[in-house]
Write a protein that holds these residues in place. Structure first.
Motif, PDB file in Angstrom:
ATOM      1  N   LEU A 289       0.833  -1.201   0.000  1.00 51.73           N
ATOM      2  CA  LEU A 289       0.000   0.000   0.000  1.00 51.73           C
ATOM      3  C   LEU A 289       0.866   1.249   0.000  1.00 51.73           C
TER       4      LEU A 289
ATOM      5  N   TRP B 217       0.910   4.035  -2.872  1.00 49.42           N
ATOM      6  CA  TRP B 217       0.550   5.387  -2.485  1.00 49.42           C
ATOM      7  C   TRP B 217       1.598   6.391  -2.943  1.00 49.42           C
TER       8      TRP B 217
ATOM      9  N   PHE C 160      -5.351   7.591  -6.998  1.00 50.17           N
ATOM     10  CA  PHE C 160      -5.252   6.215  -6.533  1.00 50.17           C
ATOM     11  C   PHE C 160      -6.275   5.303  -7.201  1.00 50.17           C
ATOM     12  N   THR C 161      -7.519   5.733  -7.204  1.00 46.25           N
ATOM     13  CA  THR C 161      -8.546   4.895  -7.809  1.00 46.25           C
ATOM     14  C   THR C 161      -8.315   4.768  -9.312  1.00 46.25           C
TER      15      THR C 161
ATOM     16  N   MET D 230      -1.750   9.203   2.694  1.00 42.98           N
ATOM     17  CA  MET D 230      -2.632   8.093   3.086  1.00 42.98           C
ATOM     18  C   MET D 230      -2.069   7.401   4.302  1.00 42.98           C
TER      19      MET D 230
ATOM     20  N   PRO E 101      -2.102   4.309   6.673  1.00 47.90           N
ATOM     21  CA  PRO E 101      -2.582   2.923   6.753  1.00 47.90           C
ATOM     22  C   PRO E 101      -3.571   2.722   7.898  1.00 47.90           C
TER      23      PRO E 101
ATOM     24  N   VAL F 276      -7.092   3.237   6.566  1.00 48.31           N
ATOM     25  CA  VAL F 276      -7.573   2.057   5.856  1.00 48.31           C
ATOM     26  C   VAL F 276      -7.993   0.993   6.857  1.00 48.31           C
TER      27      VAL F 276
ATOM     28  N   LEU G 169     -10.239   3.793   0.515  1.00 50.22           N
ATOM     29  CA  LEU G 169      -9.227   4.835   0.391  1.00 50.22           C
ATOM     30  C   LEU G 169      -9.847   6.203   0.597  1.00 50.22           C
TER      31      LEU G 169
END
Lengths: 173, 173
Positions: free
Chosen positions: A47, A51, A61-62, B1, B3, B6, B65
């Motif tokens: 991840l 990222w 990201f998507t 982001m 973790p 998430v 996300l």
DNA sequence: CCCGACTGTTCCGTTTACGGAACGGAAGCG
DNA sequence: CGCTTCCGTTCCGTAAACGGAACAGTCGGG
């Protein structure tokens, strides 16, 4: 989800920006080996790695993932639609699309199940759509609604491409 | 982001479905230690791991996300709206929102610039919205339109939350 | 009270993703 | 032609993510 798909998309995005693998790796703070393996799909990236790379590419990201919303899900002769959202409720399921209608050609869609309705809000251009035997017309800012359990058509009026939002309502059987 | 973000989202989704960590780990084919560390944010999960877990949760991956456009951009007493898309055209700029209106309270919005119009398509519930002195009502499947250069209000009729799409049209000055 | 079945966390050996360095290849330049 | 400077791939030691097992804690039943 295939890691190879993600890899191909990263490579495509990187080449779109005309940036080399080496520099992207340096900017994103990951090893060149990592990025190379990621693009080839021979690694199973973390991840954190994904990222770092997407952030450097400026992609939300998507965009990497086989996201339904970025790919046209309906692609006919005149109409291109992309699914924005699906909403399920006690009475019905709704699909919200972003729709574009190219000028010059009309498109005929077959009938949906009984009770299905379509709602269109026109952003730009003039749209002529609805039941094939009695279509309706709406300019920019207008709204159309019809029951789509009969064959129906979409067409742009004039030579401007039509942009609109399309809401499909499927009643719960 | 982060973790940890998430992880919190995975845990929330799992508990929403009333499924235990052990069974989710078994169904997804990952170790319990892996899932535990993932939910705590103490691990840096692999694409493969994330994929297996989200697939088992039935979530389209992007739900995990913290996508900027997925965060509510308007958050009032009754209305929560998230921006889906912005479309600029020669005559006007359009903003397409996904909107939710909580029952029990009404929300008043100040006037927009002259010429701005709002278009609402109701997914679920019954919405009463429009100019504060003359609101309109639409049930699920209905559509409302008004010129929003005066103060306007939003309210859910009954005790069901309203879900709708909102299109704001800003004419080019 | 004790036991079985379950929860979620921690320990640990194996697997593997990581970054740095070394590599062959392709341009650009004197 | 050498020499430099990039390109992207491969090699390799290290760090860490992995799954299985062992662990403590919590219910519910006999």
């Amino acid at each position: 989800m295939d890691p190879a798909v993600v890899g191909r998309r990263v490579r495509a995005l990187r080449e779109e920006q005309g940036i080399s693998l080496s520099t992207l790796a340096r900017l994103a703070g990951v090893g060149k080996a990592t990025l190379s393996g990621l693009e080839h799909g021979t690694r199973n990236p973390t991840l954190e790695t994904l990222w770092a790379v997407t952030a450097q590419l400026g992609v939300p990201f998507t965009a990497l993932l086989a996201e339904p919303s970025a790919e046209p899900v309906v692609h006919g002769t005149a109409v291109t639609a992309t699914l924005l959202e699906v909403f399920t409720d006690t009475d019905a399921t709704y699909e919200l699309y972003r729709m574009r209608v190219a000028p010059g050609v009309a498109q005929l869609s077959p009938a949906h199940a009984p009770g299905v309705t379509e709602h269109v809000t026109v952003f730009a251009g003039v749209l002529r759509a609805g039941p094939a035997d009695a279509p309706l017309t709406a300019p920019a800012g207008g709204h159309l609604r019809w029951v789509s359990d009969v064959p129906h058509s979409y067409a742009a009026v004039g030579d401007e491409e039509v942009a609109a939002s399309l809401l499909l309502r499927y009643p719960r059987r």
